[in-house]
Design a protein around this motif. Sequence first.
Motif, PDB file in Angstrom:
ATOM      1  N   UNK A   9       0.861  -1.249   0.028  1.00  0.00           N
ATOM      2  CA  UNK A   9      -0.095  -0.008   0.142  1.00  0.00           C
ATOM      3  C   UNK A   9       0.991   1.207   0.223  1.00  0.00           C
ATOM      4  N   UNK A  10       0.035   2.156  -0.324  1.00  0.00           N
ATOM      5  CA  UNK A  10       0.834   3.752  -0.049  1.00  0.00           C
ATOM      6  C   UNK A  10      -0.075   4.524   0.773  1.00  0.00           C
ATOM      7  N   UNK A  11       0.333   5.536   1.610  1.00  0.00           N
ATOM      8  CA  UNK A  11      -0.263   6.270   2.161  1.00  0.00           C
ATOM      9  C   UNK A  11      -0.573   7.770   1.590  1.00  0.00           C
ATOM     10  N   UNK A  12      -1.806   7.987   0.781  1.00  0.00           N
ATOM     11  CA  UNK A  12      -1.886   8.992   0.097  1.00  0.00           C
ATOM     12  C   UNK A  12      -1.728  10.429   1.008  1.00  0.00           C
ATOM     13  N   UNK A  13      -1.002  11.379   0.042  1.00  0.00           N
ATOM     14  CA  UNK A  13      -0.709  12.603   0.870  1.00  0.00           C
ATOM     15  C   UNK A  13       0.897  12.369   1.261  1.00  0.00           C
ATOM     16  N   UNK A  14       1.425  11.336   1.214  1.00  0.00           N
ATOM     17  CA  UNK A  14       2.702  11.022   1.467  1.00  0.00           C
ATOM     18  C   UNK A  14       3.782  10.497   0.261  1.00  0.00           C
ATOM     19  N   UNK A  17       5.476   6.495  -0.046  1.00  0.00           N
ATOM     20  CA  UNK A  17       5.462   5.679   1.218  1.00  0.00           C
ATOM     21  C   UNK A  17       4.946   4.127   0.822  1.00  0.00           C
ATOM     22  N   UNK A  18       5.281   3.757  -0.231  1.00  0.00           N
ATOM     23  CA  UNK A  18       4.964   2.341  -0.449  1.00  0.00           C
ATOM     24  C   UNK A  18       5.471   1.438   0.609  1.00  0.00           C
ATOM     25  N   UNK A  19       4.735   0.559   1.010  1.00  0.00           N
ATOM     26  CA  UNK A  19       5.007  -0.227   2.299  1.00  0.00           C
ATOM     27  C   UNK A  19       4.196  -1.504   2.414  1.00  0.00           C
ATOM     28  N   UNK A  52       2.626  10.215  -5.186  1.00  0.00           N
ATOM     29  CA  UNK A  52       1.533  11.235  -4.789  1.00  0.00           C
ATOM     30  C   UNK A  52       1.106  12.072  -5.584  1.00  0.00           C
ATOM     31  N   UNK A  53       1.143  11.941  -6.982  1.00  0.00           N
ATOM     32  CA  UNK A  53       0.564  12.814  -7.967  1.00  0.00           C
ATOM     33  C   UNK A  53      -1.052  12.488  -7.892  1.00  0.00           C
ATOM     34  N   UNK A  54      -1.474  11.279  -7.526  1.00  0.00           N
ATOM     35  CA  UNK A  54      -2.934  11.367  -7.217  1.00  0.00           C
ATOM     36  C   UNK A  54      -3.017   9.916  -6.397  1.00  0.00           C
TER      37      UNK A  54
END
Length: 361
Positions: A9-14, A17-19, A52-54
């Motif tokens: 997943x990623x944390x949108x806004x960061x 942040x792939x984790x 985090x472009x979208x």
Amino acid sequence: MPEMMPAVAVRPGTPHSLHPTSLPRPAAGPGEVLVKVLRVGVCGTDMEIIEDKFGTAPPGAEALVLGHEVFGVVESAGPGAAMAPGTFVTTTVRRPGDCPPCLTGQGDFCADLAYTEHGIIGLHGFMTEHFVERPEWLIEVPAALERVGILTEPLSVVEKALQQATLIQRRIDSWQPRTALVIGAGPIGLLGTLLLRSRGMDVVTVARRAAPNAPSAIIEAAGGRYVSINDESLAGIATTLPPIDVIFECSGNARVAFDATRVLGNNGVLVLLSITGGDATTPIPLDQINREFVLGNKVMVGSVNSSRVHFEAGVEDLARFERLWPGLTERLITRRLPGLDAWSQITQRERDGIKTVIEVG
Ligand SMILES: [Zn+2]
């Protein structure tokens, strides 16, 4: 405690942040089937979400599970779900909102942009082990296409492009496209090249990289021609060709898209497929472009996403590609990562690579 399964997943806004994360392992409810994920494709959209472009997490969640290109197998069916276990499937990405096109089965034409998309906007994606879905969103893939079925989603994008061009060109009774130009030799450009070649068109595909390279070899094996834009300008290439009837623009570069307006033949159709994230500006020859479009009855049309019909056409065309060029389509998959544990490698660029897939199951 529910049983958990791994996910990426990623944390949108960061940015970046792939984790690795985990999700509760789902069970098929009434009218749903449980799909075991066999592989997930990685594409440029995923890279843009990582930057985090979208990208939007589901309501109430901090993270968004990535992955919108999926190939899986139905493992079990809930009450009333008519899809047999063992069926290979892929799925459309977008789930419609409630505008008129959405309500009539054309979520890819969503008018108010109120849709959700798996792995992109508001719904978790498929970089995990299982998901549940209603059969209406699943597309059956014959077992014979098991090796290439993961390419159905990107192929559906150019299936829609070709359908749009064909529908528009019904305006000309005698239209018989012979010459096509594809700009860009990533997965979309390559699948577009194969699609147009499979319809008997002469296809020239242009991209930046010097030939020979992995894409140019695939294009030439399908009877197309590859030209590096570093060796010859778009205008120069066009002077060597008959009038260009169809252009698929999938370079990711808006300047090239507007250059393409200048090389489109009379009565031709230019389909724009690049979602350009920037805000570039440049002087353009307005009068010339306008005059050429009017005098030449030319059309420029944008096309995004795809619906069930385009996925179904994609499955048919994957089989057609295998008949025409056995084993060729699979050469688009240049890297197979061994499982979700290899998540960190999806951001590593592969030299002369085309498509990365994660072998999940
Ligand atoms: Zn809508």
